[in-house]
Design an enzyme around this catalytic site. Structure first.
Site, mmCIF file in Angstrom:
data_model
loop_
_atom_site.group_PDB
_atom_site.id
_atom_site.type_symbol
_atom_site.label_atom_id
_atom_site.label_comp_id
_atom_site.label_asym_id
_atom_site.label_seq_id
_atom_site.Cartn_x
_atom_site.Cartn_y
_atom_site.Cartn_z
ATOM 1 N N HIS A 80 0.851 -1.188 0.000
ATOM 2 C CA HIS A 80 0.000 0.000 0.000
ATOM 3 C C HIS A 80 0.880 1.229 0.000
ATOM 4 O O HIS A 80 1.938 1.234 0.629
ATOM 5 C CB HIS A 80 -0.919 0.003 1.234
ATOM 6 C CG HIS A 80 -2.061 0.944 1.077
ATOM 7 N ND1 HIS A 80 -1.941 2.280 1.341
ATOM 8 C CD2 HIS A 80 -3.332 0.745 0.641
ATOM 9 C CE1 HIS A 80 -3.099 2.867 1.077
ATOM 10 N NE2 HIS A 80 -3.957 1.965 0.645
ATOM 11 N N ASP B 133 -8.095 -4.984 -0.093
ATOM 12 C CA ASP B 133 -8.624 -5.612 -1.295
ATOM 13 C C ASP B 133 -8.215 -7.063 -1.468
ATOM 14 O O ASP B 133 -8.760 -7.766 -2.310
ATOM 15 C CB ASP B 133 -8.248 -4.787 -2.529
ATOM 16 C CG ASP B 133 -9.089 -3.542 -2.559
ATOM 17 O OD1 ASP B 133 -10.265 -3.664 -2.207
ATOM 18 O OD2 ASP B 133 -8.573 -2.472 -2.876
HETATM 19 N N1 ACO Z 1 4.389 -7.623 -4.986
HETATM 20 C C1 ACO Z 1 5.740 -7.663 -5.046
HETATM 21 N N2 ACO Z 1 6.544 -6.610 -4.786
HETATM 22 C C2 ACO Z 1 5.959 -5.452 -4.456
HETATM 23 C C3 ACO Z 1 4.561 -5.320 -4.377
HETATM 24 C C4 ACO Z 1 3.758 -6.457 -4.659
HETATM 25 N N3 ACO Z 1 2.434 -6.393 -4.594
HETATM 26 N N4 ACO Z 1 4.236 -4.051 -4.034
HETATM 27 C C5 ACO Z 1 5.408 -3.408 -3.901
HETATM 28 N N5 ACO Z 1 6.453 -4.246 -4.149
HETATM 29 C C6 ACO Z 1 7.877 -3.926 -4.039
HETATM 30 C C7 ACO Z 1 8.351 -3.096 -5.216
HETATM 31 O O1 ACO Z 1 8.836 -3.919 -6.260
HETATM 32 C C8 ACO Z 1 9.458 -2.276 -4.572
HETATM 33 O O2 ACO Z 1 10.578 -3.109 -4.416
HETATM 34 P P1 ACO Z 1 12.075 -2.490 -4.524
HETATM 35 O O3 ACO Z 1 12.183 -1.498 -3.402
HETATM 36 O O4 ACO Z 1 12.977 -3.674 -4.370
HETATM 37 O O5 ACO Z 1 12.168 -1.841 -5.878
HETATM 38 C C9 ACO Z 1 8.913 -1.983 -3.169
HETATM 39 O O6 ACO Z 1 8.026 -3.092 -2.883
HETATM 40 C C10 ACO Z 1 8.135 -0.679 -3.049
HETATM 41 O O7 ACO Z 1 7.121 -0.670 -4.049
HETATM 42 P P2 ACO Z 1 6.523 0.637 -4.730
HETATM 43 O O8 ACO Z 1 5.910 0.264 -6.035
HETATM 44 O O9 ACO Z 1 7.568 1.716 -4.727
HETATM 45 O O10 ACO Z 1 5.403 1.070 -3.692
HETATM 46 P P3 ACO Z 1 4.269 2.104 -3.994
HETATM 47 O O11 ACO Z 1 3.941 2.717 -2.685
HETATM 48 O O12 ACO Z 1 4.629 3.008 -5.128
HETATM 49 O O13 ACO Z 1 3.076 1.180 -4.533
HETATM 50 C C11 ACO Z 1 1.172 -0.229 -4.593
HETATM 51 C C12 ACO Z 1 2.011 0.762 -3.765
HETATM 52 C C13 ACO Z 1 0.805 0.386 -5.950
HETATM 53 C C14 ACO Z 1 -0.116 -0.526 -3.847
HETATM 54 C C15 ACO Z 1 1.995 -1.519 -4.793
HETATM 55 O O14 ACO Z 1 2.321 -2.081 -3.545
HETATM 56 C C16 ACO Z 1 1.279 -2.544 -5.678
HETATM 57 O O15 ACO Z 1 1.425 -2.492 -6.900
HETATM 58 N N6 ACO Z 1 0.499 -3.489 -5.062
HETATM 59 C C17 ACO Z 1 -0.282 -4.442 -5.810
HETATM 60 C C18 ACO Z 1 -1.562 -3.802 -6.306
HETATM 61 C C19 ACO Z 1 -2.568 -3.562 -5.173
HETATM 62 O O16 ACO Z 1 -2.828 -4.422 -4.362
HETATM 63 N N7 ACO Z 1 -3.177 -2.364 -5.182
HETATM 64 C C20 ACO Z 1 -4.219 -2.005 -4.209
HETATM 65 C C21 ACO Z 1 -3.819 -0.846 -3.380
HETATM 66 S S1 ACO Z 1 -4.981 -0.638 -2.087
HETATM 67 C C22 ACO Z 1 -6.282 0.199 -2.721
HETATM 68 O O17 ACO Z 1 -6.296 0.773 -3.770
HETATM 69 C C23 ACO Z 1 -7.475 0.221 -1.828
#
Ligand code: ACO
Length: 402
Positions: A281, A338
């Site tokens: 998140h 979610d």
């Molecule tokens: N699976 C694997 N790795 C992940 C995931 C995931 N779901 N989410 C983040 N990471 C990793 C990234 O690769 C990154 O790794 P690194 O530091 O080695 O490069 C690190 O965790 C940070 O990730 P970011 O993308 O920078 O985090 P950000 O805060 O920008 O993104 C987000 C948050 C979009 C929710 C992301 O975690 C994601 O894509 N999750 C899956 C989609 C999801 O569940 N979305 C629902 C959000 S909740 C809502 O809308 C109510």
């Protein structure tokens, strides 16, 4: 004295913050959240209290008008909504036009935008408070009916009209799962879970869809148009579309032999674009307080319905494995709301492409409250700046010489 605002306007100083990770776009008195501590409050009330003790319309009133309603005020609010749940019969023409496979979110954003055609007084940016309240009631009242018509269209079934003697959630579930002349009743535990799900999704401060609603509304666009734009922002799989993506991911894992560990490894592989949907998140970096509440409701609903679904076993294995895996621990990646909402909706019998629509139904009062706050505060039109990195001035080359 140095006037910084003038300096920014005239000398080209710009804050560059892609994704607005650290940029506040507004002052707001609606929702407080602390991502490190896992705190979420609506108008100062803990989400845990609201989910446990309140109903969805009570929370909608709280978000929109700032305080919990008295018994009489709530009764009037509910009655006003109940009286407006019918939608204009001419709206049926729009449904007829959609191909039967159209995604429900595309239909929803279109139909909510179209409501403005039936209530043109909403287009006046200087509308009275009474007129604005009419739009608020209309949106809360008509959205469940629109959503149920989308569902019935996808099945090719006749629509079920709202009933005057039903509560909000009962009416919605009956319009979705009932049939013409055959009312359906639902276990109180299911109704309670629906209230909880909608309450937990009702607002989440300046997320992508809410910022969109405020941004569109800041140009003085009407509430229907602004919320229609918010619905489109919510559609994406990195935002509201995640609940559909979770179930689709679980089904794909099942079809591929059900090996959760294999997909965990894929999620950790930086050369693989795969991400575990429903994990991580932008603001909750320790746990999502909504996920805690909904996980319990999820367990209760599955037990009550006696659901035995291999996809849910995969969800449980993924959850356990990720929570104990160093990659996920280091990056503070936990199941978000979610991850569980899709599982409950599936158990209740909704198709996965309806999940994000249900999220929109829950988020509606938050969008309304945020739109209203933006207008009440007379905020200026939203217009971010950029840092230009393109070509400098070059001579125009006639087409014959290119
Ligand atoms: N699976 C694997 N790795 C992940 C995931 C995931 N779901 N989410 C983040 N990471 C990793 C990234 O690769 C990154 O790794 P690194 O530091 O080695 O490069 C690190 O965790 C940070 O990730 P970011 O993308 O920078 O985090 P950000 O805060 O920008 O993104 C987000 C948050 C979009 C929710 C992301 O975690 C994601 O894509 N999750 C899956 C989609 C999801 O569940 N979305 C629902 C959000 S909740 C809502 O809308 C109510």
């Amino acid at each position: 004295a140095l006037d910084i605002s003038k300096l920014r306007d005239q000398s080209g100083y710009i804050t560059l913050d892609p994704g607005f990770k650290n940029t506040g776009s507004t002052k707001s008195a609606i929702t407080f959240l602390d991502g490190e501590k896992g705190i979420l409050q609506y108008r100062g009330y803990a989400i845990e209290d609201l989910a446990e003790k309140s109903t969805f319309l009570e929370v909608a009133y709280l978000l929109i008008y700032g305080d919990l309603p008295s018994k009489d005020v709530l009764e009037k609010f509910r009655a006003d909504i109940r009286a407006q749940m019918m939608i204009h019969e001419d709206m049926k023409n729009f449904f007829t036009g959609f191909p039967s496979k159209s995604h429900p979110m595309g239909q929803l954003s279109c139909l909510v935008g179209v409501l403005s055609s039936f209530y043109p007084e909403s287009l006046n940016p200087n509308q009275t408070e009474e007129e604005e309240n009419k739009t608020i009631i209309n949106l809360l009242a008509k959205m469940p009916t629109i959503v149920s018509w989308i569902q019935k269209k996808s099945l090719g079934h006749p629509v079920v009209y709202p009933k005057n003697n039903f509560g909000y959630i009962e009416n919605f579930l009956n319009m979705i799962f009932g049939e013409v002349n055959q009312e359906k009743t639902f276990d109180p535990l299911i109704i309670d879970a629906m209230h909880k799900l909608l309450i937990l999704h009702a607002d989440h401060e300046q997320n992508c869809s809410t910022s969109t609603v405020r941004m569109v509304g800041s140009s003085n666009a009407n509430m229907y148009a602004s919320i229609s734009a918010g619905i489109n922002a919510l559609w994406g799989p990195l935002h509201g579309g995640a609940n559909q993506a979770v179930i689709e991911m679980l089904e794909a894992i099942k079809a591929d032999g059900g090996d959760a560990d294999k997909y965990l490894a894929k999620a950790k592989d930086k050369n693989d674009p795969f991400r575990l949907m429903g994990f991580g998140h932008r603001v909750y970096k320790n746990f999502d307080p909504r996920a805690k509440i909904i996980k319990k409701a999820c367990d209760d609903v599955l037990e009550k319905l006696g659901v035995n679904d291999p996809v849910l076993d995969i969800a449980k294995r993924l959850e356990e494995a990720a929570l104990n895996d160093q990659y996920f621990i280091d990056r503070k990646l936990y199941p978000n709301v979610d991850f569980y909402s899709g599982i409950i909706y599936r158990a209740l019998g909704f198709n996965s492409d309806m999940f994000t629509v249900l999220f929109a139904l829950g988020r509606l009062p938050g969008w309304i409250a945020q739109w209203k706050e933006m207008r009440d505060n007379k905020e200026p039109i939203g217009r971010p700046r950029q840092v230009y990195i393109g070509e400098t001035l070059r001579p125009y080359v006639p087409i014959s010489e290119r």
